[in-house]
Each structure stands twice: as C-alpha cells, then as structure tokens.
Enzyme design. Structure first.
Site, PDB file in Angstrom:
ATOM      1  N   MET A 106      57.198  77.051   6.687  1.00 41.01           N
ATOM      2  CA  MET A 106      56.729  77.969   7.452  1.00 41.01           C
ATOM      3  C   MET A 106      55.624  77.636   8.570  1.00 41.01           C
ATOM      4  O   MET A 106      54.781  76.967   7.924  1.00 41.01           O
ATOM      5  CB  MET A 106      56.041  78.982   6.214  1.00 41.01           C
ATOM      6  CG  MET A 106      55.314  80.159   7.046  1.00 41.01           C
ATOM      7  SD  MET A 106      56.585  81.399   8.002  1.00 41.01           S
ATOM      8  CE  MET A 106      55.288  81.942   9.154  1.00 41.01           C
ATOM      9  N   ASN A 147      52.759  78.462   9.721  1.00 46.51           N
ATOM     10  CA  ASN A 147      51.543  79.117   9.573  1.00 46.51           C
ATOM     11  C   ASN A 147      50.857  78.241  10.841  1.00 46.51           C
ATOM     12  O   ASN A 147      50.740  76.946  11.029  1.00 46.51           O
ATOM     13  CB  ASN A 147      50.732  78.979   8.374  1.00 46.51           C
ATOM     14  CG  ASN A 147      51.610  79.345   7.430  1.00 46.51           C
ATOM     15  OD1 ASN A 147      51.954  80.572   7.332  1.00 46.51           O
ATOM     16  ND2 ASN A 147      51.857  78.774   6.504  1.00 46.51           N
ATOM     17  N   HIS A 156      61.150  71.630  14.099  1.00 50.63           N
ATOM     18  CA  HIS A 156      61.170  73.086  14.349  1.00 50.63           C
ATOM     19  C   HIS A 156      59.859  73.806  13.940  1.00 50.63           C
ATOM     20  O   HIS A 156      59.439  74.735  14.910  1.00 50.63           O
ATOM     21  CB  HIS A 156      62.152  73.512  13.018  1.00 50.63           C
ATOM     22  CG  HIS A 156      62.523  74.882  12.957  1.00 50.63           C
ATOM     23  ND1 HIS A 156      63.583  75.559  13.166  1.00 50.63           N
ATOM     24  CD2 HIS A 156      61.602  76.092  12.391  1.00 50.63           C
ATOM     25  CE1 HIS A 156      63.514  76.912  13.047  1.00 50.63           C
ATOM     26  NE2 HIS A 156      62.198  77.193  12.532  1.00 50.63           N
ATOM     27  N   GLU A 157      59.286  73.655  12.786  1.00 46.83           N
ATOM     28  CA  GLU A 157      57.740  74.162  12.726  1.00 46.83           C
ATOM     29  C   GLU A 157      56.851  74.052  13.869  1.00 46.83           C
ATOM     30  O   GLU A 157      56.019  74.728  14.333  1.00 46.83           O
ATOM     31  CB  GLU A 157      57.155  73.644  11.436  1.00 46.83           C
ATOM     32  CG  GLU A 157      58.099  73.956  10.277  1.00 46.83           C
ATOM     33  CD  GLU A 157      58.842  75.436  10.204  1.00 46.83           C
ATOM     34  OE1 GLU A 157      57.971  76.404  10.508  1.00 46.83           O
ATOM     35  OE2 GLU A 157      59.814  75.517   9.653  1.00 46.83           O
ATOM     36  N   HIS A 196      57.548  76.063  16.681  1.00 55.26           N
ATOM     37  CA  HIS A 196      56.758  77.302  16.745  1.00 55.26           C
ATOM     38  C   HIS A 196      55.461  77.410  17.082  1.00 55.26           C
ATOM     39  O   HIS A 196      54.793  78.591  17.351  1.00 55.26           O
ATOM     40  CB  HIS A 196      56.939  77.693  15.399  1.00 55.26           C
ATOM     41  CG  HIS A 196      58.268  78.411  14.939  1.00 55.26           C
ATOM     42  ND1 HIS A 196      58.911  79.353  15.663  1.00 55.26           N
ATOM     43  CD2 HIS A 196      58.984  78.220  13.887  1.00 55.26           C
ATOM     44  CE1 HIS A 196      59.998  79.624  15.091  1.00 55.26           C
ATOM     45  NE2 HIS A 196      59.986  78.836  13.877  1.00 55.26           N
TER      46      HIS A 196
HETATM   47 ZN   LIG Z   1      61.454  79.114  12.289  1.00 58.47          ZN
END
Ligand SMILES: [Zn+2]
Ligand SMILES: *[C@@H]1O[C@H](CO)[C@@H](O)[C@H](O)[C@H]1NC(C)=O
Ligand SMILES: *[C@@H]1O[C@H](CO)[C@@H](O)[C@H](O)[C@H]1NC(C)=O
Ligand SMILES: *[C@@H]1O[C@H](CO)[C@@H](O)[C@H](O)[C@H]1NC(C)=O
Ligand SMILES: *[C@@H]1O[C@H](CO)[C@@H](O)[C@H](O)[C@H]1NC(C)=O
Length: 967
Positions: A351, A353, A385-386, A389
């Site tokens: 995730m 965050n 990927h993270e 983000h």
């Molecule tokens: Zn994602």
C-alpha cells in the site's frame, strides 16, 4: 495499492498454471474490507455520551443527508491534529486490544449549514461536560453554535452533529473528539499483526486505510478529494518505534494516566488524502541509505529479518527506482523520506501510504537462499508500483474512486518501467503481455465485464468502491495506458504527464484532465493521430471489452468485432460506440516492420495488407495493442509454417500472442480448435519462456476441462512428447541440474520444463523431484534451488503420502521466512489424498494455523488440484454464511474464492448447484464476490458448450499426433 493475491508466475503446472479463462479472474485484489462484516453485524450504540438518535425510520431509505454515502460539500477540512495510543497488550478486563485517541479537525465552512457530517466507523466516543461528546469552537472569532444532538449513523459510517444554529460561510471551526477503537486483527483501519520472534509473541499496530478505513482510526472527512494536512502524534511503549507519513519531529518520555510511555510527534504532512495515512508501532529494526537528493530511504522489518539482511535488496533498488521516477515525471520526490516496511499480516500486496509504504513480507524482503527469481521480480515490480504512486496517486489524486482504474492502471504499467531500470537484464517489460494483457483479456471477453470508467454516482458504498479493485482496473488499465504511451511515443506521454502533475499537485483531478495534458503534448510535439487523444481513448475506456481485428490478406479487408469468449452470451450493456474501437495496428510483412495503421471503422480496405503465396502478415507487434488478431486461413497456414521452419522470424512476444490468440479465437468459435492446437506443434523446438508460458496457460484450460475424462491420456502423451526436448535442454544447460541458468526468462522456463515434464509423467522428472525432496527429509538440509522449490515440493507431495505431507506441514509451521512458508503452503495443496486435503481445508479457517490473509489463496490452491476441486467447493458451499460473516472483515477475497473453486465447472451437474448456491445464499449475500458469481455461472455455461463441441475433435487430433510420432 498492489493486488494481494499472487501466484508466482512459473510456479508449476501440477495444479496451478494459469488458466486463461479462470485464473485470470483470480488476480483481482484480495481486499475485502470490513464493510461486508459491518453489513452483517449491527454495531451497537456506543458507551459514551452519543445519544443514539432513534431515527425510527432507518430501514426506510430517506433523503436525510446522513443517509447519503457522499459527504455534502458544505465543510472543507484543512488540518487535523491526531493523537493515538495503541495498546499492544490486551485490556485486563475485556481482553480486547484497543487504541484510544483524540482528534481535532480545523475546517472551513463553504456553505452555511447547521449540520456536521464526519466519517467514523466502529469508534466509541466518550463524553465531556456530562453531555456533549464533541466540542466545536470557532477559529474566526465569535462563538460556534452549540451542539443540539449527535449520534452515529452506522450504515453510512458517520458521526452526525446537529447544531443549534448555523455555521457561517467563510468561517473556520475546530471540532474536537475523544474516542476508543478496537485494535482488531481484521487487517483494516488501525489493526494489529502478530508474529513469533525468539520464542516470544510480538504485536505490531499498523494501518491499512485504503479505500475507506481511515474513519476506523479517527473521525475524518474520508474522501480522497478532502485533502488536508495531518499532525500525527503517537503514544507508545518504551522499546518500540513509532512511524508515520512524516518525519519524526520529537520523541520523549510522557506520562498518561500513570503510564510511562513515549510520545512521538511527526512533522505535519503535506496536503493529502486520508486513505494515504499510515501509523505503525513495532519493535522493528531498519537499514537506511541516503541516495537520491538527500531523501532518506529506510527499510523496516522484523529484527531477525533485518539482521539476516533480507531488506538489503529492497534498499539497493529503491534509490535507483526513485531516481528513475523523478526523471520520468520530471518532478522531484515530494517528501523528505521514504520508509518501506514489511508486515507479517497484510491483506493487499502493498500500500502506497505517502512516505510510509506497507508491504507483505513476501513483497519486500528478499533472501537468495530462499527467494526464487520470481519472488525477486515481484519485490522489484511492487516497489516500483508503490513508488510510482508517490506522485501519480499521492501528489495528484483522482477526485473520486470511480477513476481508480487510472491510478492503479498507471502504476501497474509503470511498475515494469521502474523494475526494468533496476534490473535491465531481465527484460521484464515484455512480461506485461503475459501478466496483464493476456490475463485480463480472459475477463474482459466476458459479457459480464465492465468498462474501465465508472460514473461517479454509481460508486457510493464502501462495497462498491472495493469492487473496483479488480483486474480490469489494474491490468486493463495498465494495458491501455501502455498502448497509449506507445502510439504517442514515450517522450510525448511523459511530457503530458509532467504538466498534468504540475498543474494538479497537492490537489485532485479526473481522468479527462490527463487526456487534456496529453493532447497539449501531442499538439506541441507535432505528431499526428487520426483523432484526439480523448476520442481515441474513449473507445477503450467507456466501453467494456476489446475487439478482435480480422485481417483478410487475400481481400485486404481489415475489420473489427467485439470479442466475446462465448459468442452466444448476451451483451446487455449498450455501448456509446457500438462496440467499435479506434485501433492502432503495428504490423509486419514477411518479418519487415511497416508503419502503424489505424482502423477507425468497422471495416476498411488496407491494400498494403494484401499478400499471396508464401507471404505473410503479422499484426499487433509485441502485443502493444489491446486487441486480438485473426487472419484468413491462408495467412494462418503461412504463420504456422514459419513457426515450424524458422520461428525466430516472428518476435518472441508475438509467438506467445499467436498461441494465445489462436486458443481464444477457438474458444470463441471463430477458428477451429484444431488450428489452435497446431500452434503448439512447433514448441518441440521452442526454448523461449514467453511462448511456452502462453501455451501452458492455454493448455491448462484443456486440463481443467479434460482431466476427468478420456481425453486426459492422449493430452498427456502429446505434451510429454512436446516438453521432453525442453527438459533435456535444461538438463544439459545446467550440467545435470547442478547450476542455475543465467537469464531471468531462462530460469522461468526451466521451472516450466520441470513442471510440465513431471505433470505429463516424464519418469526422470519424478525421480529427480522425489530424490531432492527425500534428501531434504533425510538430512534435514534443504539443498533444493529456490527457483525450483515450489515445483519440486508440489510434485513430491503429489507423488508421496502422509509422511511427505506431514514433513512439509511441520516445515511450514516452523518457517521463519514468509517466502518459504508460501511455497510450502502452496505445495501442501498438491497431495492426492482426499483426507489430507479435507483436513487442510479445515486448517484454512483456523487463523492460528493459516493466517487470515492466506485463507482465500489456500482454498483456491486446493481447488486447483483435480482431487481437491470438489472438496473445496463443498467446503465453501457448506460454510458460506460462516465464512462470509466471520471472515468478511478484511481477510477474504470473495471474488477470488468464488472464481477459484468454480473454475473447473463444465457440466450440468455443476451448473445446477452453482445456481442453487446463488439462490440459497441470496440473503447472506456475496459482497465483493457478487460479480464473480455471475461470471462463474457464465463461464460454466460456456465450458459446457465448449466441451460438447470440442471433445471429439481434440481427442482425434491428439491421438493422431501421438500415434504418428510416438513409436
Ligand atoms: Zn497501486
Ligand atoms: C500542526 O502543526 C503545525 C506545526 O507544528 C502547527 O503550525 C499547526 O497549527 C498544527 N495544526 C493543528 C491543527 O494543530
Ligand atoms: C473540548 O472540551 C474539553 C473538555 O472541556 C477540553 O479539555 C478541550 O480543550 C476542548 N477542546 C476544544 C478543541 O475546545
Ligand atoms: C465500543 O462499544 C461497544 C458497545 O458498548 C462495545 O461492545 C465495544 O467493545 C466497544 N469497543 C471498544 C474498543 O471499547
Ligand atoms: C525516560 O523513561 C525511561 C524509562 O522509563 C528512562 O529510562 C529514561 O531515563 C527517561 N528519560 C528521561 C529523559 O527522562
């Protein structure tokens, strides 16, 4: 977020190799948040001063604002001050793990109102001044109106405060509350994770807010566009470390109610969305480096994992990937630090965050003695990927969840670019074709698929939001963005992205804002397109599915048609574009590349594509386009001939494509199944991973359909013949299995060679895996190469009995490395003993034996075993209501589960109970598995038809092939 349900790609054919029609649907994110549970448990009114206003009419839908799932626009949060104190030991009297907190939020009133709605879920509030549990003060001067009444609206998850007077437009206010919550093991909101270290049980308090669980940690305006800054303070025991999004500002001794604790204050966050918050208390250790422009990079994990160096690989590549994205976006990393932490219990894969990324242990930690190359690739791609983000998603956030596909599709595309930067030898960018494009084709070819883009008003409830985290959002999103980046060229794509990020930083956007910026880049660059970015992309984004492009090389007619796996299925959703697309076609003629053509109508004459004789056309080079391709019979024959005589003339991605397209066109009854089978004949001389993997994915469907029928024997004979040269090739290449092949793809294909050889009964393969496994059992020393472990374990356990199983089970229970435990957990499902499988199924619902996060995938593994299939189905059916109510909270992915246990269904005897199951449990419901259940029914009906039409042909063809060559 990165999807959680993961099956390492080349994990072995015995039970698991992806079935194009089915496994594909299993990759949807395994996130089912607490909402399902909430729907079934009435949350009791709270202890404190919250008067539970008795709206006698709650069951009747009302127009009251607190019955609306969306926040009104009247209040705009600016800044929060949150103090949280999680207890890592259970409360003496209740036995519950809890946290207490205080929070104040400063907000501006944008429209006069006498009502405050703020999200709050499963929090208990205390009272002040004997009456009121929340106090409101004005920050603009003057007095805030007094609180008239307040209550919790459980269904919509609000704390509702009605005032005796109006909040004034343009004025600012502060709302303060004090609350208690449970630090449950439900993997959502502020939750606890547990692990054993040095013989001691340890607890971690951690968070997973996305999409709607920040409201479970403290009252907040929990929508992505309600960006604010957050001052976070954590109270925690001595000997533990507290982490949050921001840097630690100060940490010191503090006494509260006679408890001596540490108080750690964090720097205010930038303006951000609530779903990106994180706070963690643990006794973890860390390693750090300072590589990119003074950004502090740290990896946190269990002390023993850090001491053993398992965080080192992640630390090494993070700097490179961060630097890559800084260049790619041309925006520097927005925060002063980047923490990444591996958690023993975590539902998704990872995730994003902001500044404190959370991972499953298997997605962040790497150890060369235990991790396969697939595990390593997963670490690199998930980190990429993270990190992607951190800008796309965090710095600029989509306004509402209906645009989730853009956020996740984008990250799922550029994760390959980031990982490629870190590991250029891997050629990992090619793998998007197998892992995303082909995989999602299987789902998007169903009439029950859905468009990428949803309307804002259709996505309201937490369950509706959760359902968006599916393969369409991730993999189709990634596939169409890759196509877009390709036809714009990467430079133009980046240019548009950069101005988009700059315009909307610290704010929110909708997906058409990105199209606008890409169009600006197109205009500036002077490239020509057949239409605007928006019009081209609308055809891919606003309608579900994708086309099959048919190239008739004898007439030069090129046409498109909505590709449906079952041509008889009914498409009930009308499309604004009548299921036509604006299709970029990259192609070659006789191995020479030609410039891209566009198909903008249902059919067109493209003279250049007319060929005759031995000449051939191949379209959708490198499968950059999101569509399948069919040809006239003559061109197919020519392509088959090239495959068998000089297959290297066809790029390897397209060799994988020819196999995948042919098998799927056959399933859709567009070409004969025999033509599809013929694409596998050349595999006898193929050594590359991608075509083999593609074939195995597709043949797995044949196994699913036929492994209980008379076709099974000839299928085995044929594939044994095909795989034997590959098995011999790797035996020679590795000096009789003593070394590891150099190339990343070669390592994958070595696993395929062993899996398929063992699966099809190559004796030498069985001896090999049994010998290795027995050596381990005898000497207690595991000499099996990490890449081969899943396959070897699985085959040895399948061939063995209770001894092998018990040995592996004890190894699983004692495994201190999650990667190793995962391989064993998978392999335990390979046994052929029904009683062992049934007992294993029982274990899945016992969290002390199988972690909740792993329950779904374990049941699915068992269902993939031909012996386990019916056992798993009976198990799920019998316990549905229990599973649904008890495991709804965050740990079960119902769609994975339903797809997994039904993927072999192919007879009326299976269809009927499936429909019955749907009817019987209509009251309990299926939560995030609702769509999956309909898809399973559709798939089963398709399978029944397919078998009726194909069984005899397939049998005849296989028999002819094996008779002809085998003696
Ligand atoms: Zn994602
Ligand atoms: C958050 O912290 C900053 C800096 O320490 C301070 O200026 C601000 O007032 C705080 N915000 C709130 C809501 O307390
Ligand atoms: C709310 O009331 C409590 C108790 O009277 C007081 O301690 C606190 O400072 C108040 N908070 C605000 C934001 O007014
Ligand atoms: C919140 O209140 C309910 C009802 O009184 C109670 O069952 C629950 O245990 C409370 N939760 C916490 C964390 O105290
Ligand atoms: C803080 O508390 C710890 C443990 O109670 C104690 O050992 C330490 O000396 C204290 N530090 C300060 C600065 O008071």
């Amino acid at each position: 977020m990165r999807k959680g349900f993961y099956i390492s790609t080349p994990v072995g054919v015995v039970a698991i190799i992806l079935c194009a029609g089915a496994l594909a649907t299993i990759i949807g994110l395994s996130v089912v948040y607490s909402q399902e549970k909430a729907k079934n448990n009435d949350v009791a009114p709270t202890e404190g001063g919250i008067s539970t206003k008795p709206p006698a009419t709650t069951s009747v839908p009302s127009n009251d604002p607190w019955d609306n799932y969306r926040l009104p626009k009247s209040l705009v949060p600016e800044c929060y001050n949150v103090i949280l104190w999680p207890r890592l030991t259970p409360d003496m009297t209740t036995g519950l793990y809890i946290f207490t907190g205080e929070s104040s939020v400063d907000f501006e009133c944008a429209e006069e109102t006498d009502l405050i709605l703020i999200h709050s879920n499963k929090l208990n509030y205390t009272e002040f001044d004997n009456k009121i549990l929340a106090n409101l003060t004005s920050l603009t001067g003057g007095k805030a109106p007094p609180i008239n009444s307040s209550w919790l609206q459980d269904v919509t998850q609000y704390l509702v405060i009605q005032l005796d007077g109006k909040l004034m437009k343009g004025h600012r206010y502060r709302l303060y509350t004090k609350f208690t919550g449970e630090l449950a093991d439900d993997l959502g909101g502020f939750y606890r994770s547990k692990y054993l270290e040095d013989g001691k049980e340890k607890i971690v308090a951690t968070t997973q807010m996305q999409p709607t669980d920040a409201r479970k940690a403290f009252p907040c305006f929990d929508e992505p566009a309600m960006k604010a800054t957050f001052n976070i303070t954590i109270l925690h025991d001595h000997g533990t470390v507290a982490l949050s999004n921001g840097e630690q500002k100060e940490s010191g001794n503090y006494t509260i109610n006679g408890n001596h604790v540490l108080k750690t204050v964090f720097e205010p966050t930038p303006k951000m969305s609530t779903y990106l918050l994180a706070f963690i208390v643990s006794d973890f250790d860390s390693i750090s480096s300072n590589t990119v422009n003074d950004v502090l990079i740290r990896i946190f994990a269990r002390r023993t994992a850090i001491a053993a160096g398992h965080g080192q690989y992640a630390l090494n590549i993070t700097g490179t990937i961060l630097q890559f994205f800084e260049d790619y976006y041309n925006v520097s990393y927005p925060l002063p630090k980047s923490d990444q932490i591996a958690l023993p219990d975590f539902n998704a894969g990872a995730m994003e965050n902001w500044g404190l990324i959370t991972y499953r242990e298997t997605a962040l930690l790497y150890n060369e003695d235990f991790s396969s190359n697939s595990n390593k690739e997963r670490v690199a791609t998930i980190i990429a990927h993270e990190l992607a983000h951190m800008w796309f998603g965090n710095l600029v956030t989509l306004k509402w969840w209906n645009d989730l596909w853009l956020n996740e599709g984008f990250a799922s595309y550029v994760e390959y670019l980031g990982a490629d930067k870190a590991e250029p030898e891997w050629k990992v960018k090619d793998l998007i074709v197998l892992n995303d494009v082909h995989r999602v084709f299987a789902i998007d070819a169903l009439a029950s698929s859905h468009p990428l883009s949803s309307k804002e008003e259709d996505i309201q409830t937490p369950a509706q939001i959760n359902e968006l985290f599916d393969a369409i959002s991730y993999s189709k999103g990634a596939s169409v963005l890759r196509m877009l980046s390709d036809f714009l060229t990467e430079d133009v794509f980046k240019m548009g992205l950069q101005t988009y990020l700059t315009e909307f930083e610290y704010g929110n956007a909708v997906y058409t804002d990105l199209w606008k910026h890409l169009q600006m880049a197109v205009n500036a660059s002077g490239i020509t397109l057949p239409d605007s970015v928006r019009n081209i992309m609308n055809t891919w984004v606003l309608q579900m599915g994708f086309p099959v492009v048919t190239i008739n090389t004898s007439t030069a007619v090129v046409s498109q048609q909505h590709f449906l796996l079952d041509p008889d299925s009914e498409v009930s959703t009308p499309s604004p574009f009548q299921y036509q697309w604006i299709v970029p076609i990259k192609w070659m003629k006789n191995a020479v590349n030609h410039s891209t053509l566009w198909l903008q109508t249902e059919s067109a004459n493209i003279d250049e594509m007319s060929v005759s004789g031995d000449d051939w056309v191949l379209a959708n080079l490198d499968v950059v386009g999101y569509y399948r391709v069919n040809y006239d019979q003559g061109n197919w024959e020519n392509l088959l001939r090239i495959l068998s005589t000089s297959h290297s003339l066809i790029p390897r991605i397209n060799r994988a494509q020819l196999v995948d397209d042919a098998f799927n066109l056959a399933r859709a009854r567009i070409i004969p199944t025999v033509l599809a089978l013929r694409t596998t004949k050349y595999l006898y001389s193929e050594r590359e991973y991608m075509p083999w993997q593609s074939a195995m994915n597709n043949l797995d469907f044949f196994y699913l359909m036929f492994d209980r029928s008379e076709v099974y024997g000839p299928l085995q004979d044929y594939l044994r013949k095909q795989v034997t040269p590959l098995f011999e090739h790797y035996k020679n290449l590795t000096g009789n299995w003593s070394s590891v092949p150099d190339g990343h793809m070669d390592q994958y294909n070595q696993v395929n060679a062993i899996s398929l050889a063992c699966k099809t009964g190559v004796k030498e393969c069985h001896n090999l895996t049994a010998t290795w496994f027995n050596q381990w059992m005898d000497t207690k020393e595991n000499m099996i190469q990490p890449n081969l472990r899943s396959t070897v374990y699985c085959n040895a356990i399948a061939a063995g009995g209770a001894d092998e199983w018990e040995f592996a089970w004890s190894q699983f229970q004692n495994a201190t490395i999650a990667i190793e435990a995962d391989k064993l957990r998978y392999a335990l499902a390979c046994t052929k003993q029904p009683w062992l499988l049934n007992r294993y199924l029982e274990y899945t619902l016992n969290p002390s034996l199988i972690r909740k996060q792993d329950a779904t995938s374990t049941i699915v593994y068992i269902a993939q075993n031909v012996i386990g299939q019916s056992l798993a189905w009976d198990f799920v059916r019998a316990r549905w209501s229990y599973i649904f109510t008890q495991y709804g909270g965050g740990s079960f992915s119902f769609s994975n589960l339903i797809n997994g246990v039904t993927e072999r269904f192919s007879s009326e005897y299976e269809l009927h109970p499936l429909k019955q199951f749907k009817a019987d449990n209509a009251v309990v419901g299926f939560g995030s598995g609702t769509l999956a259940l309909d898809q399973s029914i559709e798939r089963t009906m398709g399978n029944i038809k397919w078998i009726a039409e194909n069984k005899q042909n397939v049998l005849d063809w296989l028999e002819a092939e094996t008779k002809y060559t085998s003696h």
